[in-house]
Scaffold this active site. Structure first.
Site, mmCIF file in Angstrom:
data_model
loop_
_atom_site.group_PDB
_atom_site.id
_atom_site.type_symbol
_atom_site.label_atom_id
_atom_site.label_comp_id
_atom_site.label_asym_id
_atom_site.label_seq_id
_atom_site.Cartn_x
_atom_site.Cartn_y
_atom_site.Cartn_z
ATOM 1 N N TYR A 1 -5.696 11.803 1.302
ATOM 2 C CA TYR A 1 -5.928 10.459 1.810
ATOM 3 C C TYR A 1 -6.605 9.456 0.856
ATOM 4 C CZ TYR A 1 -5.804 7.332 5.831
ATOM 5 O OH TYR A 1 -5.527 6.312 6.688
ATOM 6 N N CYS B 1 -3.856 0.526 -2.846
ATOM 7 C CA CYS B 1 -3.791 -0.676 -2.014
ATOM 8 C C CYS B 1 -2.712 -1.622 -2.527
ATOM 9 C CB CYS B 1 -5.135 -1.393 -2.023
ATOM 10 S SG CYS B 1 -6.477 -0.439 -1.290
ATOM 11 N N ASN C 1 0.836 -1.195 0.000
ATOM 12 C CA ASN C 1 0.000 0.000 0.000
ATOM 13 C C ASN C 1 0.875 1.251 0.000
ATOM 14 O OD1 ASN C 1 0.597 -0.791 2.753
ATOM 15 N ND2 ASN C 1 -1.026 0.556 3.499
ATOM 16 N N CYS D 1 -10.708 -3.489 -4.018
ATOM 17 C CA CYS D 1 -9.729 -4.520 -4.387
ATOM 18 C C CYS D 1 -10.404 -5.851 -4.667
ATOM 19 C CB CYS D 1 -8.669 -4.659 -3.305
ATOM 20 S SG CYS D 1 -7.477 -3.296 -3.361
ATOM 21 N N GLU E 1 0.208 5.267 0.619
ATOM 22 C CA GLU E 1 -0.731 6.311 1.003
ATOM 23 C C GLU E 1 -0.305 7.662 0.442
ATOM 24 O OE1 GLU E 1 -2.151 4.169 5.139
ATOM 25 O OE2 GLU E 1 -0.965 5.999 5.281
ATOM 26 N N ASN E 2 -1.200 8.625 0.558
ATOM 27 C CA ASN E 2 -0.982 9.955 0.026
ATOM 28 C C ASN E 2 -1.624 10.934 0.988
ATOM 29 O OD1 ASN E 2 -1.837 12.339 -1.723
ATOM 30 N ND2 ASN E 2 -0.551 11.171 -3.139
ATOM 31 N N GLU F 1 -2.966 -4.803 -3.111
ATOM 32 C CA GLU F 1 -3.487 -5.682 -4.156
ATOM 33 C C GLU F 1 -3.449 -4.987 -5.518
ATOM 34 O OE1 GLU F 1 -5.959 -6.509 -0.374
ATOM 35 O OE2 GLU F 1 -4.940 -4.821 -1.297
ATOM 36 N N CYS G 1 -10.184 -4.757 0.572
ATOM 37 C CA CYS G 1 -11.293 -3.799 0.614
ATOM 38 C C CYS G 1 -12.252 -4.072 -0.549
ATOM 39 C CB CYS G 1 -10.760 -2.370 0.557
ATOM 40 S SG CYS G 1 -10.085 -1.890 -1.055
#
Length: 134
Positions: free
Chosen positions: A46, A51, A40, A87, A42-43, A53, A84
């Site tokens: 948000y 992810c 994963n 995904c 992140e940024n 996957e 999630c």
């Protein structure tokens, strides 16, 4: 499955998750036996992160592969974190109902589930492309 776990843990160690503090690694095995990994990312905006996957799927597609037979995700904590919703649909694009998803933790907890059970009554490429999709 040990090779997938080791690959996913190595990917998890590269996670960029400063906001959630929830590093995730994923490893995908294709019909050819090749393994592709992702973590994963992140940024600060948000919802714009990706992810694990999704990263593994992108690597798989870039390599010219299109069919997933097995997936393993690894997370921290006591309970395995399953993919999630987004995904699940991304995996379904390339995985048939019998593909196995192993949701694991670093401490060894495992939840094994088929693609069909992870995303029941799913919509896949065969609805748009017919049997050519597989």
């Amino acid at each position: 499955m040990p090779d997938l776990f080791d690959a996913a843990v190595a990917a998890q160690q590269q996670s960029y998750s400063p906001y959630s503090k929830y590093p995730v690694g994923a490893a995908i095995r294709t019909t050819s036996g090749a393994v592709f990994t992702g973590c994963n990312v992140e940024n600060s905006a948000y919802p714009e992160g990706t992810c694990a996957e999704a990263g593994a799927i992108a690597a798989m597609v870039l390599a010219g592969e299109r069919a997933i037979v097995e997936v393993l995700t690894v997370t921290g904590g006591e309970t395995p974190g399953t993919p999630c919703g987004g995904c699940r649909q991304k995996l379904r694009e390339f995985a048939g109902p019998g593909a196995i998803i192993h949701a694991t933790t670093n401490d060894g907890a495992v939840l094994d589930i088929s693609m069909a059970d992870l995303l029941p009554s799913s919509f896949g490429p065969e609805f748009l492309l017919g049997e050519r999709a597989r």
